[in-house]
Design a protein around this motif. Structure first.
Motif, mmCIF file in Angstrom:
data_model
loop_
_atom_site.group_PDB
_atom_site.id
_atom_site.type_symbol
_atom_site.label_atom_id
_atom_site.label_comp_id
_atom_site.label_asym_id
_atom_site.label_seq_id
_atom_site.Cartn_x
_atom_site.Cartn_y
_atom_site.Cartn_z
ATOM 1 N N UNK A 295 0.836 -1.203 0.000
ATOM 2 C CA UNK A 295 0.000 0.000 0.000
ATOM 3 C C UNK A 295 0.874 1.258 0.000
ATOM 4 N N UNK A 296 1.881 1.269 0.826
ATOM 5 C CA UNK A 296 2.675 2.481 1.018
ATOM 6 C C UNK A 296 3.583 2.834 -0.157
ATOM 7 N N UNK A 297 3.900 1.863 -1.033
ATOM 8 C CA UNK A 297 4.804 2.168 -2.152
ATOM 9 C C UNK A 297 4.040 2.546 -3.426
ATOM 10 N N UNK A 298 2.753 2.812 -3.304
ATOM 11 C CA UNK A 298 2.010 3.344 -4.450
ATOM 12 C C UNK A 298 2.482 4.763 -4.723
ATOM 13 N N UNK A 299 2.718 5.090 -6.000
ATOM 14 C CA UNK A 299 3.156 6.438 -6.357
ATOM 15 C C UNK A 299 2.146 7.465 -5.834
ATOM 16 N N UNK A 300 2.624 8.615 -5.317
ATOM 17 C CA UNK A 300 1.744 9.586 -4.649
ATOM 18 C C UNK A 300 0.520 10.003 -5.450
ATOM 19 N N UNK A 301 0.683 10.154 -6.772
ATOM 20 C CA UNK A 301 -0.448 10.620 -7.565
ATOM 21 C C UNK A 301 -1.553 9.569 -7.706
ATOM 22 N N UNK A 302 -1.211 8.308 -7.432
ATOM 23 C CA UNK A 302 -2.197 7.235 -7.534
ATOM 24 C C UNK A 302 -2.690 6.767 -6.165
ATOM 25 N N UNK A 303 -1.981 7.126 -5.106
ATOM 26 C CA UNK A 303 -2.273 6.577 -3.785
ATOM 27 C C UNK A 303 -3.685 6.860 -3.272
ATOM 28 N N UNK A 304 -4.178 8.100 -3.321
ATOM 29 C CA UNK A 304 -5.516 8.344 -2.769
ATOM 30 C C UNK A 304 -6.596 7.509 -3.450
ATOM 31 N N UNK A 305 -6.551 7.452 -4.777
ATOM 32 C CA UNK A 305 -7.552 6.682 -5.504
ATOM 33 C C UNK A 305 -7.403 5.187 -5.245
ATOM 34 N N UNK A 306 -6.165 4.693 -5.297
ATOM 35 C CA UNK A 306 -5.922 3.269 -5.088
ATOM 36 C C UNK A 306 -6.383 2.828 -3.708
ATOM 37 N N UNK A 307 -6.046 3.620 -2.682
ATOM 38 C CA UNK A 307 -6.447 3.274 -1.319
ATOM 39 C C UNK A 307 -7.959 3.278 -1.165
ATOM 40 N N UNK A 308 -8.611 4.267 -1.776
ATOM 41 C CA UNK A 308 -10.061 4.353 -1.650
ATOM 42 C C UNK A 308 -10.748 3.233 -2.426
ATOM 43 N N UNK A 309 -10.191 2.883 -3.586
ATOM 44 C CA UNK A 309 -10.754 1.773 -4.359
ATOM 45 C C UNK A 309 -10.689 0.478 -3.552
ATOM 46 N N UNK A 310 -9.534 0.202 -2.963
ATOM 47 C CA UNK A 310 -9.394 -0.990 -2.118
ATOM 48 C C UNK A 310 -10.402 -0.975 -0.978
ATOM 49 N N UNK A 311 -10.538 0.177 -0.363
ATOM 50 C CA UNK A 311 -11.424 0.313 0.787
ATOM 51 C C UNK A 311 -12.886 0.070 0.397
ATOM 52 N N UNK A 312 -13.331 0.707 -0.687
ATOM 53 C CA UNK A 312 -14.725 0.573 -1.104
ATOM 54 C C UNK A 312 -15.021 -0.831 -1.613
ATOM 55 N N UNK A 313 -14.034 -1.462 -2.258
ATOM 56 C CA UNK A 313 -14.231 -2.837 -2.723
ATOM 57 C C UNK A 313 -14.405 -3.780 -1.541
ATOM 58 N N UNK A 314 -13.579 -3.595 -0.503
ATOM 59 C CA UNK A 314 -13.713 -4.422 0.698
ATOM 60 C C UNK A 314 -15.071 -4.212 1.372
#
Length: 244
Positions: free
Chosen positions: A74-93
């Motif tokens: 999770x933490x090594x996601x490039x900064x410009x993609x991190x907010x979306x990637x984290x939220x996508x994971x969260x909403x999918x769960x």
């Protein structure tokens, strides 16, 4: 990135515990789970709050398989993609935790960049799916990340959802992620046909849905991408590598 920036579900379930690759369980996975070239795999257990298995991470992102953790991924996601990637994971769960049937058939993919241990950025296609369930609840997920230098990543995040209730899954993600510059595979399919000159009515007939259903896929993108017309939307899609 701080773990406080993760969503509720991510903070609850993701840990910094690596897999015990010497365990019989990990050895079984190594013999039974196929890994393709330029691909890394993990299996993460929500039940045990740790990695159960990891393979291929050093050649892909520079981390040994016995040191890679869910928190690291999770933490090594490039900064410009991190907010979306984290939220996508969260909403999918969140979506999956409200489902009780056919859970193993659900998965989603996302195109993004991860930061290699040496600091370089690596373009990936990552797919996350349900690996194990107990009594109608997800207990483990499996992730496949594959390097793909041919991806042209613009400012728009691209993702797709799969499963028996695919439409509801993707619509829930769309609704939750609307504030991000993002596009689902279903939206991209409809937009590509618009770009080819098909009318909403013709696209609806091809997909076997109503014309209003197609309008609901296309029209909201005007506001999301701050465009004023269908022509503007199509040119935006080409400029941001949404369409080839």
């Amino acid at each position: 990135m701080d773990s406080d920036k993760l969503g509720h579900y991510s903070k609850t379930f993701i840990t910094d515990v690596p897999a015990d690759l010497g365990s019989p369980e990990a050895q079984h996975f190594k013999q039974t789970i196929r890994r393709f070239p330029d691909e890394a795999i993990y299996i993460y257990s929500f039940k045990e709050n740790r990695m159960m298995y990891a393979d291929g991470w050093e050649p892909l992102l520079g981390y040994r398989d016995d040191e890679i953790t869910m928190m690291t991924i999770v933490n090594i996601t490039a900064p410009e993609y991190a907010p979306f990637s984290n939220e996508l994971n969260d909403k999918a769960l969140m979506f999956l935790h409200n489902k009780t049937k056919d859970l193993e058939q659900y998965s989603f993919t996302i195109e993004l960049k991860k930061i290699h241990k040496d600091g370089t950025h690596v373009p990936l296609i990552s797919k996350v799916g349900v690996f194990a369930t107990e009594e109608g609840r997800v207990t483990a997920i499996i992730g496949h990340s594959q390097k793909n230098e041919s991806i042209q990543l613009g400012n728009v995040m691209r993702y797709a959802a799969y499963g028996p209730d695919k439409s509801a899954f993707e619509e829930e993600l769309n609704k939750q992620l609307f504030r991000h510059y993002a596009i689902s595979e279903k939206e991209k399919e409809a937009l590509s046909l618009v770009a080819e000159g098909f009318s909403f009515k013709e696209i609806a007939a091809r997909f076997g849905v109503s014309q209003s259903a197609i309008e609901k896929r296309i029209i909201p993108m005007y506001k999301r991408f701050e465009v004023k017309s269908l022509t503007h939307l199509i040119s935006f899609a080409y400029a941001n590598h949404i369409l080839p």
